[in-house]
Design an enzyme around this catalytic site. Structure first.
Site, short mmCIF file in Angstrom:
data_model
loop_
_atom_site.label_atom_id
_atom_site.label_comp_id
_atom_site.label_asym_id
_atom_site.label_seq_id
_atom_site.Cartn_x
_atom_site.Cartn_y
_atom_site.Cartn_z
N GLU A 184 0.81 -1.28 0.12
CA GLU A 184 0.02 -0.03 -0.07
C GLU A 184 0.93 1.20 0.05
O GLU A 184 0.29 2.25 0.41
CB GLU A 184 -0.96 0.15 1.19
CG GLU A 184 -1.91 -1.17 1.10
CD GLU A 184 -2.90 -1.02 2.19
OE1 GLU A 184 -3.29 -0.04 2.88
OE2 GLU A 184 -3.93 -2.09 2.41
N LYS A 219 -15.89 -1.11 4.13
CA LYS A 219 -15.30 -1.42 2.70
C LYS A 219 -16.37 -1.99 1.82
O LYS A 219 -17.00 -3.16 2.40
CB LYS A 219 -14.32 -2.63 2.85
CG LYS A 219 -13.15 -2.39 3.88
CD LYS A 219 -12.26 -3.59 4.10
CE LYS A 219 -10.81 -3.31 4.59
NZ LYS A 219 -9.99 -4.58 5.02
C1 2PG Z 1 -7.23 -3.81 5.95
C2 2PG Z 1 -6.98 -3.70 4.38
C3 2PG Z 1 -6.33 -2.32 3.82
P1 2PG Z 1 -6.79 -5.82 3.03
O1 2PG Z 1 -7.00 -4.95 6.54
O2 2PG Z 1 -7.82 -2.83 6.50
O3 2PG Z 1 -5.32 -1.94 4.50
O4 2PG Z 1 -6.02 -4.88 3.88
O5 2PG Z 1 -7.39 -4.98 1.98
O6 2PG Z 1 -5.77 -6.81 2.53
O7 2PG Z 1 -7.83 -6.53 3.70
MG MG Z 2 -7.86 -4.22 8.39
#
Ligand code: 2PG
Ligand code: MG
Length: 430
Positions: free
Chosen positions: A207, A339
């Site tokens: 990231e 998300k």
């Molecule tokens: C998280 C995300 C973003 P990933 O765990 O918060 O940093 O990671 O998209 O790999 O789940």
């Molecule tokens: Mg996370």
């Protein structure tokens, strides 16, 4: 005669994400010619209960190809969408859920449904001739979010070089979004110089945060504090530290394995370790401190530290309204990561955000580790007045595009520009 905001066609294609892996892009065209685009992001540390990604499997592209998901859009989703009014997002998302009622969207693929859902939302804003944030806000007062920005990557985003996944800063003293980014730039660049002067500079993680060339997890936190000071800021007073432990990634057979330190800890030990870090360093927020199945650990930790710091559920809550409401009633967590692709549709993500707000929690709109040039998330953070935004580090354009979009939105807000700042944090640090 179809209305002008009715969906005329749904076109999908395979594009490539920030890790060079295939992902799903959708373009929705309306009767009046307006167009909206949606792209599915992709996580590396994924919650077991989040919406699924349908990938082709097999040998080609490591099994990550998305032709099955694209086929689902062409053969199942598109025929159902044509003629629907794109300005009725709830109806569109209900239709997607009707086509695949499974809790994790295993039939159509969450990567197919979220790309369509985001595309119809963007098409509706285009139809109204408004920037997305303004269309979503619908006249309510909204603010630019408090950013949390990764300085060192780790965990699944850095070959498990260190156990903790995200070492982030929260620019508490900033009075505008622009100032928050300026402070971040100073600290990010200083951290890079510091790593270089120690002979530890080794590029960046998934990231965009500096590669975590450390002997212990704590050394990463110490180096973060040192970077904040070297950049001319007061840790704690001006800049807070935020960690994403991604606890599920450390959980094996009922214990937490801190590989770097060769330690196996139970939930009590881990609570004690985090407690010591909270006492020693200016930590204002910890995400997923424990595994998604370790309800007792999460509860114990929230009871002990929930009045001092923000405790965020990510894999633990998977952007699910029901899980958020249940956790709040049990005194577990005090903030929710939102998300959109964990939920699978915009409306379900919004339900989760509203459930968190209703519980008096903080809300953080978050990107995934696999991202693209898409800036929709920044608009969602403002339009839904989420308060906080997490899109990774301060390098690599899939990250910078999202921070920079906040500056454009600030200008669009004109004299009504408003930045929520540290008040957005769910804890007494706010
Ligand atoms: C998280 C995300 C973003 P990933 O765990 O918060 O940093 O990671 O998209 O790999 O789940
Ligand atoms: Mg996370």
């Amino acid at each position: 005669m179809p209305v002008n905001s009715a969906i005329k066609s749904v076109h999908c294609r395979r594009i490539w994400d920030s890790r060079g892996k295939p992902t799903v892009e959708v373009e929705v065209i309306l009767e009046d010619g307006s167009m909206g685009r949606g792209i599915a992001p992709s996580g590396a540390s994924r919650g077991a209960a989040e919406a699924s990604e349908i990938r082709d499997g097999g040998k080609i592209l490591g099994g990550f190809d998305v032709s099955l998901a694209l086929n689902n859009i062409n053969s199942k989703i598109s025929p159902a969408m044509i003629g629907m009014d794109t300005t009725s997002q709830r109806e569109i998302d209900s239709k997607l859920i009707e086509l695949d009622p499974s809790p994790t969207k295993d039939k159509l693929g969450g990567n197919a449904t979220i790309a369509v859902s985001l595309a119809t939302l963007n098409a509706a804003a285009a139809y109204h001739g408004l920037p997305l944030w303004k269309y979503i806000a619908g006249g309510s007062e909204v603010s630019l979010p408090l950013p949390e920005i990764q300085i060192f990557g780790g965990g699944a985003h850095a070959g498990r070089r260190v156990d903790i996944q995200d070492f982030m800063i929260v620019p508490l003293s900033a009075e505008t979004f622009d100032q928050a980014l300026e402070i971040t730039a100073e600290i990010y660049l200083t951290a890079g110089q510091l790593m270089s002067s120690k002979g530890k500079l080794a590029g960046v993680a998934d990231e965009g945060g500096w590669w975590p060339n450390f002997q212990t997890n704590e050394e990463a936190i110490e180096t973060l504090v040192e970077s904040i000071e070297m950049a001319g800021f007061k840790p704690g007073e001006e800049i807070g530290i935020s960690l994403d432990v991604a606890g599920s990634e450390l959980w094996e057979n009922g214990t937490y394995k801190l590989t770097l330190e060769n330690k196996e800890l139970n939930s009590e030990d881990l609570t004690e370790l985090f407690g010591r870090w909270i006492e020693t360093y200016p930590i204002v927020s910890i995400e997923d401190p424990f595994a998604e199945d370790d309800h007792d650990g999460m509860k114990m930790f929230t009871k002990a530290y929930g009045d001092r710091i923000q405790i965020i559920g990510d894999d633990y809550l998977v952007t699910n309204a029901q899980k958020i409401t249940n956790s709040a009633s049990q005194g577990i967590c005090n903030a929710a990561l939102i998300k959109v692709n964990q939920a699978g549709t915009v409306s379900e993500a919004l339900n989760a955000l509203e459930a968190a707000k209703k519980a008096g929690w903080g809300t953080i709109i978050s990107a995934r580790s696999g991202e693209t040039e898409d800036v929709t998330l920044t608009h969602l953070a403002v339009g839904f007045d989420a308060g906080q935004l997490k899109v990774g580090s301060f390098s690599r354009s899939e990250r910078m595009a999202k921070w920079n979009e906040g500056l454009r939105i600030a200008e669009q807000m004109g004299t009504a520009v408003s930045y929520i700042g540290r008040k957005a944090l769910s804890s007494s640090n706010g």
